[in-house]
Structures are given as structure tokens and as C-alpha cells.
Design a protein around this motif. Sequence first.
Motif, PDB file in Angstrom:
ATOM      1  N   PRO A  84       0.974  -1.138  -0.069  1.00 27.16           N
ATOM      2  CA  PRO A  84      -0.031   0.044   0.172  1.00 27.16           C
ATOM      3  C   PRO A  84       1.082   1.327  -0.024  1.00 27.16           C
ATOM      4  CG  PRO A  84      -0.193  -1.005   2.230  1.00 27.16           C
ATOM      5  CD  PRO A  84       0.492  -1.917   1.315  1.00 27.16           C
ATOM      6  N   GLY A  85       0.478   2.259  -0.707  1.00 27.86           N
ATOM      7  CA  GLY A  85       1.170   3.414  -0.500  1.00 27.86           C
ATOM      8  C   GLY A  85       1.962   3.759  -1.806  1.00 27.86           C
ATOM      9  N   LEU A  86       2.851   4.766  -1.876  1.00 26.59           N
ATOM     10  CA  LEU A  86       3.574   5.328  -3.045  1.00 26.59           C
ATOM     11  C   LEU A  86       4.839   4.769  -2.959  1.00 26.59           C
ATOM     12  CD1 LEU A  86       2.107   9.003  -2.998  1.00 26.59           C
ATOM     13  CD2 LEU A  86       1.198   6.886  -4.409  1.00 26.59           C
ATOM     14  N   PHE A  87       5.288   3.897  -3.689  1.00 26.13           N
ATOM     15  CA  PHE A  87       6.569   3.272  -4.004  1.00 26.13           C
ATOM     16  C   PHE A  87       7.079   3.023  -5.437  1.00 26.13           C
ATOM     17  CE2 PHE A  87       5.458   2.165   0.547  1.00 26.13           C
ATOM     18  CZ  PHE A  87       6.289   2.631   1.255  1.00 26.13           C
ATOM     19  N   ALA A  88       8.104   3.361  -5.860  1.00 22.32           N
ATOM     20  CA  ALA A  88       8.286   3.524  -7.296  1.00 22.32           C
ATOM     21  C   ALA A  88       9.525   2.532  -7.467  1.00 22.32           C
ATOM     22  CB  ALA A  88       8.502   4.721  -7.893  1.00 22.32           C
ATOM     23  N   ASP A  89      10.235   2.348  -8.956  1.00 19.71           N
ATOM     24  CA  ASP A  89      11.074   1.617  -9.089  1.00 19.71           C
ATOM     25  C   ASP A  89      11.531   0.449  -8.401  1.00 19.71           C
ATOM     26  OD1 ASP A  89      11.674   4.164 -10.533  1.00 19.71           O
ATOM     27  OD2 ASP A  89      12.474   5.099  -8.714  1.00 19.71           O
ATOM     28  N   PRO A  90      10.676  -0.562  -8.138  1.00 25.10           N
ATOM     29  CA  PRO A  90      10.660  -1.778  -7.174  1.00 25.10           C
ATOM     30  C   PRO A  90      11.645  -2.623  -7.678  1.00 25.10           C
ATOM     31  CG  PRO A  90       8.960  -2.046  -8.518  1.00 25.10           C
ATOM     32  CD  PRO A  90       9.276  -0.623  -8.972  1.00 25.10           C
TER      33      PRO A  90
ATOM     34  N   THR B 180      11.958   2.864  -4.355  1.00 20.54           N
ATOM     35  CA  THR B 180      12.078   4.418  -4.016  1.00 20.54           C
ATOM     36  C   THR B 180      10.807   4.658  -3.124  1.00 20.54           C
ATOM     37  OG1 THR B 180      12.950   4.647  -6.304  1.00 20.54           O
ATOM     38  CG2 THR B 180      12.051   6.536  -4.997  1.00 20.54           C
ATOM     39  N   THR B 181      10.929   5.571  -2.113  1.00 22.94           N
ATOM     40  CA  THR B 181       9.703   6.136  -1.616  1.00 22.94           C
ATOM     41  C   THR B 181       9.259   7.181  -2.418  1.00 22.94           C
ATOM     42  OG1 THR B 181      10.819   5.410   0.480  1.00 22.94           O
ATOM     43  CG2 THR B 181       8.869   6.624   0.590  1.00 22.94           C
ATOM     44  N   ASP B 182       8.073   7.112  -2.843  1.00 22.04           N
ATOM     45  CA  ASP B 182       7.685   8.087  -3.754  1.00 22.04           C
ATOM     46  C   ASP B 182       6.666   9.016  -2.938  1.00 22.04           C
ATOM     47  OD1 ASP B 182       8.101   9.084  -6.181  1.00 22.04           O
ATOM     48  OD2 ASP B 182       6.284   8.135  -7.237  1.00 22.04           O
ATOM     49  N   GLY B 183       6.171  10.092  -3.856  1.00 22.56           N
ATOM     50  CA  GLY B 183       5.031  10.790  -3.384  1.00 22.56           C
ATOM     51  C   GLY B 183       5.731  12.284  -3.006  1.00 22.56           C
ATOM     52  N   TYR B 184       6.865  12.562  -3.302  1.00 20.41           N
ATOM     53  CA  TYR B 184       7.683  13.801  -3.193  1.00 20.41           C
ATOM     54  C   TYR B 184       7.716  14.393  -4.203  1.00 20.41           C
ATOM     55  CZ  TYR B 184       9.399  11.605   1.192  1.00 20.41           C
ATOM     56  OH  TYR B 184       9.674  10.866   2.345  1.00 20.41           O
ATOM     57  N   ALA B 185       7.499  15.908  -4.347  1.00 19.75           N
ATOM     58  CA  ALA B 185       7.722  16.697  -5.480  1.00 19.75           C
ATOM     59  C   ALA B 185       9.264  16.746  -5.824  1.00 19.75           C
ATOM     60  CB  ALA B 185       7.205  18.206  -5.204  1.00 19.75           C
ATOM     61  N   GLY B 186       9.457  16.475  -6.983  1.00 16.75           N
ATOM     62  CA  GLY B 186      10.788  16.469  -7.618  1.00 16.75           C
ATOM     63  C   GLY B 186      11.692  15.244  -7.055  1.00 16.75           C
ATOM     64  N   TRP B 187      10.861  14.266  -6.686  1.00 11.51           N
ATOM     65  CA  TRP B 187      11.436  13.015  -6.289  1.00 11.51           C
ATOM     66  C   TRP B 187      12.467  13.157  -4.953  1.00 11.51           C
ATOM     67  CZ3 TRP B 187      11.675  14.386 -11.412  1.00 11.51           C
ATOM     68  CH2 TRP B 187      10.735  14.016 -12.494  1.00 11.51           C
TER      69      TRP B 187
ATOM     70  N   PHE C  20       1.574   4.754 -12.539  1.00 10.60           N
ATOM     71  CA  PHE C  20       1.025   5.914 -11.830  1.00 10.60           C
ATOM     72  C   PHE C  20      -0.038   5.364 -10.933  1.00 10.60           C
ATOM     73  CE2 PHE C  20       1.033   9.217 -15.709  1.00 10.60           C
ATOM     74  CZ  PHE C  20       2.391   8.974 -15.647  1.00 10.60           C
ATOM     75  N   ALA C  21       0.117   5.486  -9.655  1.00  9.97           N
ATOM     76  CA  ALA C  21      -1.051   4.932  -8.697  1.00  9.97           C
ATOM     77  C   ALA C  21      -2.461   5.123  -9.384  1.00  9.97           C
ATOM     78  CB  ALA C  21      -0.914   5.953  -7.557  1.00  9.97           C
ATOM     79  N   VAL C  22      -3.033   4.121  -9.331  1.00 11.73           N
ATOM     80  CA  VAL C  22      -4.365   4.087  -9.917  1.00 11.73           C
ATOM     81  C   VAL C  22      -5.444   4.423  -8.589  1.00 11.73           C
ATOM     82  CG1 VAL C  22      -6.211   2.639 -10.698  1.00 11.73           C
ATOM     83  CG2 VAL C  22      -3.790   2.282 -11.483  1.00 11.73           C
ATOM     84  N   PRO C  23      -6.501   5.482  -8.888  1.00  8.94           N
ATOM     85  CA  PRO C  23      -6.332   6.085 -10.039  1.00  8.94           C
ATOM     86  C   PRO C  23      -5.939   7.691 -10.262  1.00  8.94           C
ATOM     87  CG  PRO C  23      -8.477   6.466  -8.801  1.00  8.94           C
ATOM     88  CD  PRO C  23      -7.434   5.761  -7.831  1.00  8.94           C
ATOM     89  N   ALA C  24      -5.373   8.041  -9.125  1.00 10.93           N
ATOM     90  CA  ALA C  24      -5.096   9.374  -8.940  1.00 10.93           C
ATOM     91  C   ALA C  24      -3.572   9.861  -9.183  1.00 10.93           C
ATOM     92  CB  ALA C  24      -5.577  10.140  -7.766  1.00 10.93           C
ATOM     93  N   GLY C  25      -2.668   8.706  -9.583  1.00 16.03           N
ATOM     94  CA  GLY C  25      -1.384   8.965  -9.374  1.00 16.03           C
ATOM     95  C   GLY C  25      -0.809  10.027 -10.857  1.00 16.03           C
ATOM     96  N   ASN C  26       0.446  10.300 -10.696  1.00 15.14           N
ATOM     97  CA  ASN C  26       1.319  10.761 -11.937  1.00 15.14           C
ATOM     98  C   ASN C  26       2.765  10.035 -11.761  1.00 15.14           C
ATOM     99  OD1 ASN C  26       2.156  12.299  -9.686  1.00 15.14           O
ATOM    100  ND2 ASN C  26       0.687  13.681  -9.815  1.00 15.14           N
TER     101      ASN C  26
END
Length: 456
Positions: free
Chosen positions: A174-180, A194-201, A424-430
Motif C-alpha cells: 500500500p502507498g506510494l513506492f516506485a522503481d521496485p 524508491t519512496t515516492d510522493g515527493y515533488a521532484g522525487w 501511476f498510482a491508480v486512479p489518482a497518480g502521476n
Amino acid sequence: MTVLSVTAAGVVVALTGAPAAAATVPTGAVSLESVNYPGRFVRHLDSLGRLDPVTAASTAQVKADATLTVVNGLASPGCYSFQTRSGLFLRHRDWRLRIDANTGDPTFRADATFCAADGDRAGTVSLVSYNYPSRRIRHRDFALWLDQVGAVADSSFRITTAWAPKTARNPVIPGLFADPQIASFGGRYYLYPTTDGYAGWSGTYYKAFSSTDLVTWTDHGVILDLAPDVSWADNSAWAPSIATAGGRYYLYFSGGLATGNTAKQLGVAVSASPTGPFRDALGRPLVTSGQFPGGQVIDPAVFTDDDGRSYLYWGQGVARTVPLNSDMISFDPAQVRTITPSGYNEAPFVFKRNGTYYFMWSENDTRSEDYRVAYATGPSPQGPWTNRGVVLSKRLDQGIRGTGHHSVVRAPGTDVWYIAYHRFAVPAGNGTNRETAIDRMQFNADGTIQPVVPTL
Ligand code: FUB
């Protein structure tokens, strides 16, 4: 600390034996019931937080609105954030609780982070504002406010089974995590995202997760935090890679400084355990910015061949590779080769199957819905490579976009393969609100990879 657990009957119980201080909350889908108005649950209506009755006869929409997914705190891994089914976050503004899309800026992340404290009675939890610690989520006239109260009945909630439990397999955590980066050690799977959810990563820390079945994952907490643990990097904790040798685990990572030369560099951290804690092995970067002209120094990956030789790959814009020395923390710069295939942007990953080496990468920008994975095959860990095309891309009929920065794992002792990637997180991600998914990756008889079908 009181550890709260949801029973099969849907009631939260306090697990005994834990020291008394703060509560913890299980991540994943839950509902929050008022302790003094049983039968009323935290929900959102017209974007505002409320406390309303929910029963088995309530509509599916009411049940969904009364379900929150507890995720890694956007401002701190020691606290929590709460996501709605629509992918928005519960946050305070003007002391009112409301739901909004994560902008990734520090104010939003702090406004949307709450720390768990014991409620006013056993087995209940009270949610303390991260940035206003004298205030808690409290109901007043059945509206949710951030009020200056302690653990009173109005600010205490029971965690119950979600009114609308998660039915989709993905995201796997659960939550915002990228580049697994997925791996298997000793019969257990591990994920390093990567722990995601930060402007400018601009995130600073890495967590590790483990699982025996790729479905239920244990969060092992922060394994490396650049800000305190790495002298030459403050942020941009992106896209780690993991390898093991001689009973030790090596985490390759990128990092940048907040001021001065902010160009990213690669480091390597070491631990006796796959779940850390990891410590910077060198006290300086393994690959410095500008050491090899062209491309960003990010996105490390390590492949270890059957003979025990490990190879490092990295780069955005330009893909490079070099054999690692047996210490896993050094290499001969004269042996660095550029292997950039056409279409390459970033996220190199290499594995081997039936004597064939597979070199995979991501194409396009991670902020594009067309971020996707392509691959090549070759006779050695460093090529030469034959381009084989795209194997993973968006699936718009399911609202799946931006599928990339992947890694691959084989189920031990089988020819069953899985691909871990972000979307992108479904449904509201980017491109800065991404989540981790895992799907099967299958091969044709000739060894080529079948197009991966990304699933919800
Ligand atoms: O997560 C930060 C960056 O976004 C990664 O390093 C890139 O591969 C892209 O996924």
C-alpha cells in the motif's frame, strides 16, 4: 507501544506485551469507527471528513467512502497517511479534515500525515497531527476537525475491517513506492523501492519489504536514510538495487546534495541482513557525477552470473556497465563500457535464462503515461545486444499508465518469472505519485518475452 490488530470478526484488539507509549496501525484498507458513537465511521462526503452511520445495508459508495487505506506517512515513515478509494489523501486545512490530491510539497505531506497514539480506551487509536502535535483528529457535530485535545472519546477510534476491502492484487504494497527492485534470498522475496510522493522525487529514505508469496508483504521499515546516514547525499534516494556476496548484502543507490553540486551520484551500502540496517560502505560515492561524460548517474542494477562475477549497470540517457571487483564495492574505471540501446532512457536491468542474457530498460520519461519497458538479448552479461522491443506498457482500458522501472525475479527452483514495476498510482497518480505492481512474465518457446499484461 500498543500494537493494534484487526480480528477476523472485524474488531481491533490490542496485542499485549508491547510497551505503553504510542500505537501502531496496520497498513492496508481499514475503517475507523467512533468509540463514543458506535456504528458511525470516518468517511468523506463532498471532499470533507465526517463521522456518519454505515451499516451492511449502506450503499457501495458509502462503504467505499468509509474505507481508508493506511499507508506509509507522506512526511515520515514512523507515522501514517490515509488514502481514499479515489487515491486522495486525508489532510487538514484550516483545521478541517478534507481529502485532496498529493502535491508532494512539504506542507501537503505534513498536513496529510498523522501519528498514532493510544486512544482513550484499550484497543483504540487517536491520530495526532504530524505538523501540529498538540492537535488530533476529532469529531465535532459529526464533522472531522483537527482540534487541540488529548485522547478523549471524540478523538478515539476503533480500527475495523474495511467496509470495502481491497479486491485488486496490485499495488502489492500500500502507498506510494516506485522503481521496485525485487530479489529472492533464502526462499523469501524482497522488494526495495524508491519512496515516492515527493515533488521532484526528493525523498531521502529506502524501506525494504519481504514476502513468501508475493501477495502479503511485511514492511521492515527504513533500511537506509541518506540524510543522516550518507555524508555525500541528502536526498534523491532513487531506484536502489540489491546483490549478495560472501554472506553480505549490498544496496546500490543514488543520491544528491540539496545545495552546491546537486548532480546525482551512485553509492553502495552494506549489511549482514537483506533487511538492513545498511551503512555506507565507502563514505564516498561509488560512481561520481562527471566521472564518465554524458547521462545522469542514477538507476544502478547488479547482475551476478553463474560464475559468481557481478556486473554493475547504471545511467539515465546513457547506459553503462562494468564488472564489479569481488569486494562488490569497487571496479576498474578502464573497464566501463557504454551499451546504450536505441530507445533507452533509464532503469537498466539484466537477468539470465537458459544461457541467454536479457538486458531490459525503461523508455520515455517517468512522468509520461507512455513510460514503458523494452529489452534486448545477448550472449554475455555485457552484450552484444539484439533489440527485441517493448514488453510492458500502459493499459488504458484498466486506467493503468506509466508502467516502467521494473525488475525481474524467478520463483526459486521453477521457470516461473515475475516482473515488479511501478505505474501511476491508480486512479489518482502521476509521475511522482507511483505505486508498485507485480505480474507474471512469460516466455515464448524461442526465449523471447511475451507482452506482459499489467493487472489491477
Ligand atoms: O524514482 C526516481 C526516478 O524516476 C528513477 O531514478 C527513474 O528511473 C524514474 O523512475
